[in-house]
Design an enzyme around this catalytic site. Structure first.
Site, short mmCIF file in Angstrom:
data_model
loop_
_atom_site.label_atom_id
_atom_site.label_comp_id
_atom_site.label_asym_id
_atom_site.label_seq_id
_atom_site.Cartn_x
_atom_site.Cartn_y
_atom_site.Cartn_z
CG LEU A 1 17.78 17.18 46.10
CD1 LEU A 1 18.63 16.86 47.33
CD2 LEU A 1 17.04 18.49 46.28
CB SER A 2 20.59 14.77 40.69
OG SER A 2 21.77 14.58 39.96
CB ALA B 1 15.90 8.42 37.18
CG ASN C 1 28.66 9.49 42.15
OD1 ASN C 1 27.51 9.24 42.45
ND2 ASN C 1 29.10 9.43 40.92
NE ARG D 1 26.43 12.48 45.72
CZ ARG D 1 26.72 11.22 45.37
NH1 ARG D 1 26.45 10.81 44.14
NH2 ARG D 1 27.29 10.40 46.22
CD GLU E 1 29.88 14.84 40.02
OE1 GLU E 1 29.01 14.01 40.33
OE2 GLU E 1 29.90 15.99 40.48
NE ARG F 1 25.64 16.03 37.38
CZ ARG F 1 24.75 15.38 38.12
NH1 ARG F 1 25.15 14.60 39.11
NH2 ARG F 1 23.46 15.50 37.87
CG HIS G 1 28.17 10.51 37.01
ND1 HIS G 1 27.34 10.18 38.06
CD2 HIS G 1 28.73 11.70 37.33
CE1 HIS G 1 27.38 11.13 38.97
NE2 HIS G 1 28.22 12.06 38.56
CG ASN H 1 16.54 9.62 43.96
OD1 ASN H 1 16.12 10.60 43.35
ND2 ASN H 1 16.52 9.55 45.27
CB CYS I 1 25.00 4.42 40.97
SG CYS I 1 24.83 5.35 39.43
#
EC number: 3.5.3.23
Length: 447
Positions: A22-23, A28, A111, A139, A175, A213, A249, A365, A371
């Site tokens: 989704l990102s 990754a 985040n 998100r 973020e 972002r 990020h 992911n 993270c």
């Protein structure tokens, strides 16, 4: 100087951990789209990391996962009926939409919010701002529940100030702490806070493969709302080159701890200006920043992104030395491993140890050790005001491991997210979790 310590509050991996791809901009995540995940292995790997930090003598906290699929979003988009009927209808109508509402991305608590310790704020309280995460739909649905969990854990308004997420529209993305760092002589002393943005929300960008972002305006707003001292605040721009390389990020290309900034040579758009601004912000605080630069000639941006060298945790151990908590991918990459080995042998920096941990479920992911954690500096009085269930012991980690083995699946494909029984299982799991962590009714189905 007050006595204070930094506590890493790790996100507990949720039972819908999956590879939905989704990102956009997270290489990754994009690469592993559609693969079968192992939520049980993922949560156990995260808990093992937390146990490692406890055994190093550090205090470790935990933040609960969010319930997924997110039924309020399904209802808002017109799905009706029972929980099971909505999930089945959403999966039939648009699997990709359901996958977005079922993401376990709240596990990456870097985040979740931006946090400023009381030593830095003019009113002497710890300030929290949940991130709006508006750049990614999956998100953007997290902020309300994030704020609810933070208020449950940090409930004493004598010590803690909670802000609403900043409004989102266009490119006004926040973020969280993934683009925020802090430099200080010691955790309990006043520090210089570093905000890194990717663009102005009103800037026209052309020719970029991946869009930034974090908005400049958000950095200013968080710093202002947190009542930070202007002279001790740095706002600088992440390099376009790093973003294009997959550093979605800034914590993919830099990390701070104590007086140290550990960064890639190409992390910032104007490195010399960033260093000068940091020195200027630290000077009135009475300490000199320590810059640990990784030259591009030794470690390329590609190596940094694939190994997550900088998405490590840089922590201060009880004896005052520092350690890096790295993913095994950084050990397996010969260039990053060589650089880390050289760091440990050098007398020019305070990093004396490195620990490589298996976090492959998260890494696939695009989430490394940094993270998975939100850093919060607390004085002894503030620490005493935190909900006790959110601070872990080895015994509580063992209890959580038993809980996870009982409730989490060992295989989950994106298509499995349409199974209504998965949602029912998740409700039972999280209801039990709130009892283990003594959090009270923080989920909608409990209220």
């Amino acid at each position: 100087m007050s006595t204070a310590s930094e506590i890493n509050f790790d996100g507990l991996v949720g039972p819908t951990h999956n590879y939905g791809g989704l990102s956009m901009g997270n290489l990754a995540s994009m690469t592993n789209y559609g693969a079968v995940s192992n939520p049980r292995a993922a949560v156990l790997q995260g808990l093992d990391k937390m146990r490692t930090l406890i055994r190093l003598g550090l205090t470790q906290g935990v933040l609960p996962p969010q319930l997924r699929p997110h039924l309020p979003t399904l209802r808002a988009f017109g799905f009706t009926g029972s929980d099971a009927q909505m999930i089945e209808a959403a999966h039939a109508a648009s699997p990709s939409f359901l996958y977005n509402t079922a993401s376990a991305s709240s596990m990456w608590t870097a985040n979740a919010a931006t946090v400023s310790p009381s030593a830095d704020t003019q009113d002497g309280t710890v300030h929290f701002t949940p991130a709006n995460l508006g750049s990614m739909f999956h998100r953007s649905i997290e902020a309300e529940q994030t704020g609810r969990a933070l208020k449950a854990i940090f409930a004493d308004d004598k010590h803690f100030t909670h802000h609403a997420p900043l409004p989102y529209g266009g490119a006004m993305g926040d973020e969280g702490a993934a683009n925020h760092g802090r430099l200080a002589a010691a955790h309990g002393e006043a520090g210089a806070e570093l905000f890194v943005y990717g663009r102005s929300a009103f800037e026209k960008l052309e020719g970029m493969k991946f869009l930034p972002r974090q908005a400049l305006e958000v950095c200013h707003a968080v710093a202002t709302n947190h009542k930070l001292r202007f002279e001790n605040t740095i706002i600088t721009r992440q390099s376009r080159k790093a973003i294009e390389a997959g550093a979605f990020h800034n914590d993919v290309v830099s990390v701070t701890n104590g007086p140290c900034l550990f960064y890639h040579e190409e992390a910032f758009e104007d490195l010399a200006r960033t260093q000068a601004d940091i020195r200027k912000a630290c000077e009135p605080l009475g300490f000199e920043p320590v810059f640990i630069e990784v030259p591009a000639a030794e470690v390329s941006l590609e190596d940094a992104v694939t190994s997550y060298l900088f998405n490590s945790q840089l922590v201060t151990l009880p004896d005052g030395t520092m350690a890096l908590i790295l993913p095994t991918e950084a050990e397996e990459n010969p260039r990053t491993k060589t650089f880390v080995d050289g760091m440990l042998e050098s007398n020019s920096n305070p990093v004396s140890q490195a620990f490589y941990l298996d976090l492959k479920q998260s890494m696939k992911n695009g989430g490394g050790p940094a993270c998975l954690r939100l850093r919060i500096v607390l004085t002894e009085a503030e620490r005493a005001a935190v909900s006790t269930g959110a601070i872990l012991t080895e015994d509580r980690i063992t209890e959580l491991e038993t809980w996870a083995v009982r409730h989490y699946r060992d295989q989950l494909a994106p298509a499995d997210l349409g199974d209504p029984f998965l949602y029912e299982d998740n409700c039972r799991a999280l209801d039990e979790l709130t009892q283990i962590l003594d959090l009270g009714p923080i989920y909608d189905f409990q209220r």
